[in-house]
Motif scaffolding. Sequence first.
Motif, PDB file in Angstrom:
ATOM      1  N   VAL A 372      31.719 -43.338  35.759  1.00 12.43           N
ATOM      2  CA  VAL A 372      31.770 -43.821  34.383  1.00 12.43           C
ATOM      3  C   VAL A 372      30.472 -44.543  34.032  1.00 12.43           C
ATOM      4  CG1 VAL A 372      33.061 -45.246  32.754  1.00 12.43           C
ATOM      5  CG2 VAL A 372      34.251 -44.072  34.599  1.00 12.43           C
ATOM      6  N   GLY A 373      29.876 -44.197  32.885  1.00 10.84           N
ATOM      7  CA  GLY A 373      28.647 -44.833  32.440  1.00 10.84           C
ATOM      8  C   GLY A 373      28.875 -46.261  31.987  1.00 10.84           C
ATOM      9  N   ARG A 374      27.822 -47.079  32.094  1.00 10.61           N
ATOM     10  CA  ARG A 374      27.934 -48.503  31.774  1.00 10.61           C
ATOM     11  C   ARG A 374      28.383 -48.742  30.334  1.00 10.61           C
ATOM     12  NH1 ARG A 374      25.608 -53.274  33.781  1.00 10.61           N
ATOM     13  NH2 ARG A 374      24.452 -52.058  35.322  1.00 10.61           N
ATOM     14  N   GLU A 375      27.743 -48.057  29.383  1.00  9.81           N
ATOM     15  CA  GLU A 375      28.033 -48.324  27.980  1.00  9.81           C
ATOM     16  C   GLU A 375      29.474 -47.972  27.624  1.00  9.81           C
ATOM     17  OE1 GLU A 375      26.486 -46.987  23.527  1.00  9.81           O
ATOM     18  OE2 GLU A 375      25.206 -46.683  25.285  1.00  9.81           O
ATOM     19  N   TYR A 376      29.935 -46.807  28.060  1.00  6.40           N
ATOM     20  CA  TYR A 376      31.306 -46.401  27.749  1.00  6.40           C
ATOM     21  C   TYR A 376      32.301 -47.343  28.418  1.00  6.40           C
ATOM     22  CZ  TYR A 376      35.487 -43.572  27.202  1.00  6.40           C
ATOM     23  OH  TYR A 376      36.750 -43.153  26.881  1.00  6.40           O
ATOM     24  N   PHE A 377      32.016 -47.721  29.665  1.00  5.68           N
ATOM     25  CA  PHE A 377      32.901 -48.640  30.381  1.00  5.68           C
ATOM     26  C   PHE A 377      33.000 -49.968  29.638  1.00  5.68           C
ATOM     27  CE2 PHE A 377      33.819 -51.884  33.561  1.00  5.68           C
ATOM     28  CZ  PHE A 377      34.886 -51.329  34.239  1.00  5.68           C
ATOM     29  N   GLN A 378      31.856 -50.504  29.200  1.00 11.41           N
ATOM     30  CA  GLN A 378      31.861 -51.785  28.501  1.00 11.41           C
ATOM     31  C   GLN A 378      32.619 -51.710  27.182  1.00 11.41           C
ATOM     32  OE1 GLN A 378      27.668 -52.717  28.320  1.00 11.41           O
ATOM     33  NE2 GLN A 378      27.713 -53.813  30.262  1.00 11.41           N
ATOM     34  N   GLU A 379      32.438 -50.631  26.454  1.00  8.34           N
ATOM     35  CA  GLU A 379      33.154 -50.479  25.188  1.00  8.34           C
ATOM     36  C   GLU A 379      34.660 -50.451  25.408  1.00  8.34           C
ATOM     37  OE1 GLU A 379      31.782 -47.092  23.066  1.00  8.34           O
ATOM     38  OE2 GLU A 379      29.743 -47.833  22.865  1.00  8.34           O
ATOM     39  N   HIS A 380      35.100 -49.735  26.448  1.00  9.51           N
ATOM     40  CA  HIS A 380      36.539 -49.648  26.705  1.00  9.51           C
ATOM     41  C   HIS A 380      37.086 -50.995  27.167  1.00  9.51           C
ATOM     42  CE1 HIS A 380      40.262 -47.541  27.251  1.00  9.51           C
ATOM     43  NE2 HIS A 380      40.376 -47.997  28.478  1.00  9.51           N
ATOM     44  N   MET A 381      36.348 -51.738  27.963  1.00  7.46           N
ATOM     45  CA  MET A 381      36.812 -53.051  28.396  1.00  7.46           C
ATOM     46  C   MET A 381      36.944 -54.006  27.211  1.00  7.46           C
ATOM     47  SD  MET A 381      37.465 -52.872  31.587  1.00  7.46           S
ATOM     48  CE  MET A 381      37.917 -51.145  31.318  1.00  7.46           C
ATOM     49  N   ARG A 382      36.003 -53.932  26.269  1.00  5.83           N
ATOM     50  CA  ARG A 382      36.117 -54.779  25.081  1.00  5.83           C
ATOM     51  C   ARG A 382      37.333 -54.391  24.244  1.00  5.83           C
ATOM     52  NH1 ARG A 382      30.436 -54.957  25.622  1.00  5.83           N
ATOM     53  NH2 ARG A 382      30.247 -52.851  24.791  1.00  5.83           N
ATOM     54  N   ARG A 383      37.635 -53.098  24.206  1.00 12.09           N
ATOM     55  CA  ARG A 383      38.827 -52.643  23.486  1.00 12.09           C
ATOM     56  C   ARG A 383      40.085 -53.221  24.138  1.00 12.09           C
ATOM     57  NH1 ARG A 383      37.933 -47.581  23.863  1.00 12.09           N
ATOM     58  NH2 ARG A 383      36.865 -47.359  21.871  1.00 12.09           N
ATOM     59  N   LEU A 384      40.133 -53.217  25.467  1.00  9.53           N
ATOM     60  CA  LEU A 384      41.285 -53.792  26.163  1.00  9.53           C
ATOM     61  C   LEU A 384      41.347 -55.302  25.965  1.00  9.53           C
ATOM     62  CD1 LEU A 384      41.406 -51.836  29.545  1.00  9.53           C
ATOM     63  CD2 LEU A 384      42.361 -51.234  27.326  1.00  9.53           C
ATOM     64  N   GLY A 385      40.181 -55.924  25.867  1.00  8.43           N
ATOM     65  CA  GLY A 385      40.146 -57.370  25.679  1.00  8.43           C
ATOM     66  C   GLY A 385      40.721 -57.820  24.349  1.00  8.43           C
ATOM     67  N   ARG A 386      40.748 -56.918  23.373  1.00 10.38           N
ATOM     68  CA  ARG A 386      41.292 -57.278  22.060  1.00 10.38           C
ATOM     69  C   ARG A 386      42.815 -57.130  21.994  1.00 10.38           C
ATOM     70  NH1 ARG A 386      36.570 -54.572  20.475  1.00 10.38           N
ATOM     71  NH2 ARG A 386      37.675 -52.635  20.063  1.00 10.38           N
ATOM     72  N   LEU A 387      43.414 -56.525  23.004  1.00  3.47           N
ATOM     73  CA  LEU A 387      44.871 -56.375  23.018  1.00  3.47           C
ATOM     74  C   LEU A 387      45.531 -57.720  23.280  1.00  3.47           C
ATOM     75  CD1 LEU A 387      45.207 -53.100  25.127  1.00  3.47           C
ATOM     76  CD2 LEU A 387      45.251 -53.314  22.631  1.00  3.47           C
TER      77      LEU A 387
END
Length: 645
Positions: A372-387
Amino acid sequence: MGDQSPPWPPHLLLVLFLFLATWRAAADAPDDRSALLEFKETTLSPAPSDWGGQDGPCINNVSKWTGVYCDKDGRVSVLRLESMNLSGTLTLDALSELPNLRSLSFSNNSLEGSIPNVTKLPNLKSIYLSMNRFAGEIPDGMFSAMLGLKVLWLSQNNFSGSIPSSLTAPKKLAELRLDGNKFEGQIPALWQPNLQLVNVSFNDLEGPIPERLSNMSASWFEGNKNLCGPPLAVSCESPKKNLSPALLVVVIVISVAALVAIVGATTFLFRRRKKEATTVNKLRSVKPETTVHLEADGMGLGTVRYHEGEKKVPKEEKLLFVGERRGTFGLQDLLRASAEVLGSGNFGSSYKAILLDGPSVVVKRFKEMNGVGREYFQEHMRRLGRLSHPNLLPLVAYYYRKEEKLLISDYIPNGSLAHMLYGNRTSRTSPLDWPTRLKIIKGVARGLAYLYEELPMLTVPHGHLKSSNVLLDLSFEPILTDYALAPVMNKAHASELMVAYKSPECAQHGKPSTKSDVWSLGILMLEILTGRFPANHLRPGRAGTDLAKWVSSVIREEWTGEVFDGTMKGTRNSEGEMLKLLRIAMACCETDVRRRCEMAAALERIEELKERESDAEFSSSAISEGEAFYSSKALTDDDFSSPKN
């Protein structure tokens, strides 16, 4: 005077008026089927083959057409037509007849022309148009009326001109992706408090980055030669006048002197560190320092190995926080913390880290995310952080490195549901009585339904629902973990390791459906009711529905209660409700995806269940439920395909 008909009583006139008004409103209601068929004829090429026929796209809240998702009112709420080789221009006029439409996604197609006119769909909350061939300028006022817009992805197209200033209008804007285009000029003064992602990289933008975006990732602004200001290391202040010859000489002299001083200081520090290193080596032979290293491989259950010395973390490697506890501890704090191994599963190892200053946290090290690439991974983690939901374990922080990924969350001391069900087999009774088990099932269903609502772009919003991934707090409230990780898992490992990927449709067709998590919920409910571990009922080469088949066989032979966990207490006057739950679980475990119930339907029926019935209700209710379950028809009841009206 001639005979006159007696006047209609006023109350009858009122009833007639209301009937006609209701009939007229129903007659005038927009037809989702007609709107989608018009959209299909005018825009979609190639069109989905199952769009058409006599039935509409939604039967109650069950979607019958590819890419169409329905809300609880049986209206179209989401269109997700991604990666379907669509071409031509995109016209959205027909979709204006869909009043409940909230999300559009046409990502990864070959659509071209100018941006579609979304002004006719002011109620949209999310728009995904990335990875197409759209081009041209975007009208400056296009988003002025879209006050509820939360997500806008336009990346990897050929848009040009200025970024629309109307993007400052949506008050709830959270994600904006404009990267990989040809936008020029300055970034609008975005201000929204919910902004988590603004990626404008690889355009032709210039000028200062708005202050609201200064704490975001610098990689989201790279590839723009003339952008300046934080988070970029480029100052917006530059000299406006040429230096005079005399001043130039002074600058050169000072620079040379500074260079000499730096060389001298470097030499001094090098010699000093060499001397200190010799001293440290001598001291180590007498009294070594010990520090726990969480990243150590090969740990078994029990205590953590200790390693000599302290591992130094490179400056560029740090924990990234996504929740409210931003920056309360760092990676170095984790490495210094005392720790114990909680377990080692399919994904990797889990550790409990006891911080010197703060509560304990759980560190999960994942070994199947290396692609998994860094940018995509970071974006998905931020999405989970908003839950945010009481039945979800919040993500606190994460750590990214190409070779390994760490996810940090709070420590829940009461352990997992699996531990409560199977951890103490020496006792003749389970600590989980029927009211507690029903409470757990309701909480799990609520958390899963929330994931379905907040992550409609994911085929499997959870993906790994099982009893060991359901934690219990001190009041036995369930908390889901390891959710929504499929997008950052290697596909081969996801298919091999994740529970939803072992659903019948994966065994038959090789890929999950949007109901694969529902299947996992059904198996979990059967596990809670029967006290039987699902893996014990698997057979080589068979999908994991054998627990459901075992339940079905027991019910057909003797429905009286042989199926329920014998260690479960608190079941007096509750057998009718338990059998109702058993029917719901079996509807969730339907092998045919089309007949399997929807998540919303399962939640609604679970919420209706009670801990127990009164003595008067119990006898007749239990008998009727048992007889219904005894008949084969009840096991495939179509009522479970949608909520009751």
